[in-house]
Design a protein around this motif. Structure first.
Motif, short mmCIF file in Angstrom:
data_model
loop_
_atom_site.label_atom_id
_atom_site.label_comp_id
_atom_site.label_asym_id
_atom_site.label_seq_id
_atom_site.Cartn_x
_atom_site.Cartn_y
_atom_site.Cartn_z
N ASP A 125 0.83 -1.21 0.00
CA ASP A 125 0.00 0.00 0.00
C ASP A 125 0.86 1.26 0.00
OD1 ASP A 125 -2.31 -1.51 -0.02
OD2 ASP A 125 -2.75 -1.23 2.11
N SER A 126 1.91 1.27 0.80
CA SER A 126 2.74 2.47 0.84
C SER A 126 3.54 2.64 -0.46
CB SER A 126 3.64 2.52 2.07
OG SER A 126 4.54 1.49 2.14
N GLU A 127 3.96 1.56 -1.09
CA GLU A 127 4.63 1.65 -2.39
C GLU A 127 3.67 2.14 -3.47
OE1 GLU A 127 7.89 1.31 -3.28
OE2 GLU A 127 8.30 1.14 -1.14
N ALA A 128 2.44 1.66 -3.44
CA ALA A 128 1.43 2.12 -4.40
C ALA A 128 1.12 3.59 -4.18
CB ALA A 128 0.16 1.27 -4.29
N PRO A 168 -8.32 10.97 -1.26
CA PRO A 168 -7.03 10.73 -0.59
C PRO A 168 -6.24 9.65 -1.32
CG PRO A 168 -8.81 10.81 1.02
CD PRO A 168 -9.45 10.82 -0.34
N VAL A 169 -4.97 9.94 -1.57
CA VAL A 169 -4.14 9.02 -2.34
C VAL A 169 -4.02 7.67 -1.63
CG1 VAL A 169 -1.90 9.77 -1.45
CG2 VAL A 169 -2.08 8.90 -3.77
N GLU A 170 -4.12 7.66 -0.31
CA GLU A 170 -4.08 6.40 0.43
C GLU A 170 -5.24 5.50 0.02
OE1 GLU A 170 -4.36 9.40 1.99
OE2 GLU A 170 -2.41 9.72 2.90
N SER A 171 -6.41 6.10 -0.14
CA SER A 171 -7.60 5.33 -0.53
C SER A 171 -7.47 4.81 -1.96
CB SER A 171 -8.85 6.20 -0.42
OG SER A 171 -9.06 6.59 0.91
N ILE A 172 -6.93 5.63 -2.84
CA ILE A 172 -6.75 5.21 -4.23
C ILE A 172 -5.76 4.05 -4.30
CG2 ILE A 172 -5.90 5.96 -6.49
CD1 ILE A 172 -7.01 8.78 -5.72
N ALA A 173 -4.69 4.14 -3.55
CA ALA A 173 -3.69 3.08 -3.53
C ALA A 173 -4.30 1.77 -3.01
CB ALA A 173 -2.49 3.49 -2.67
#
Length: 75
Positions: free
Chosen positions: A8-11, A29-34
C-alpha cells in the motif's frame, strides 16, 4: 499484514509520483486510491489464477486504469 502495508505504501508513493510528474491532483485521498488499486489487483490476480484468461485480465486491468485515472484532475 506487513506485506500489505508495504504494498500500500509503495502504491501510494507511485500515485504521488504520477501526480507530481503529470501536473494533476487526486480528487480522493491518495491512500484510498492506492488501497483500492491494490485490492482490485489482488482480485484480478486470483481470478486469473482460476481462469487463466490473459486477454480478459488485461481488459480488466485497462478498466482499472481508467477508474483510477478518473480520480485525478489537472491542477
Amino acid at each position: 499484514s506487513g506485506q500489505y502495508r508495504i504494498r500500500d505504501s509503495e502504491a501510494q508513493l507511485f500515485f504521488e509520483n504520477c501526480s507530481d510528474h503529470t501536473g494533476t491532483r487526486w480528487l480522493e485521498p491518495v491512500e484510498s486510491i492506492a488501497r483500492f488499486g491494490m485490492a482490485t489487483l489482488d482480485g484480478l490476480v486470483l481470478r486469473w489464477l482460476v481462469d487463466g484468461d490473459d486477454l480478459e485480465v488485461l481488459a480488466q486491468i485497462d478498466d482499472l486504469s481508467g477508474l483510477i485515472a478518473a480520480k485525478a484532475e489537472d491542477r
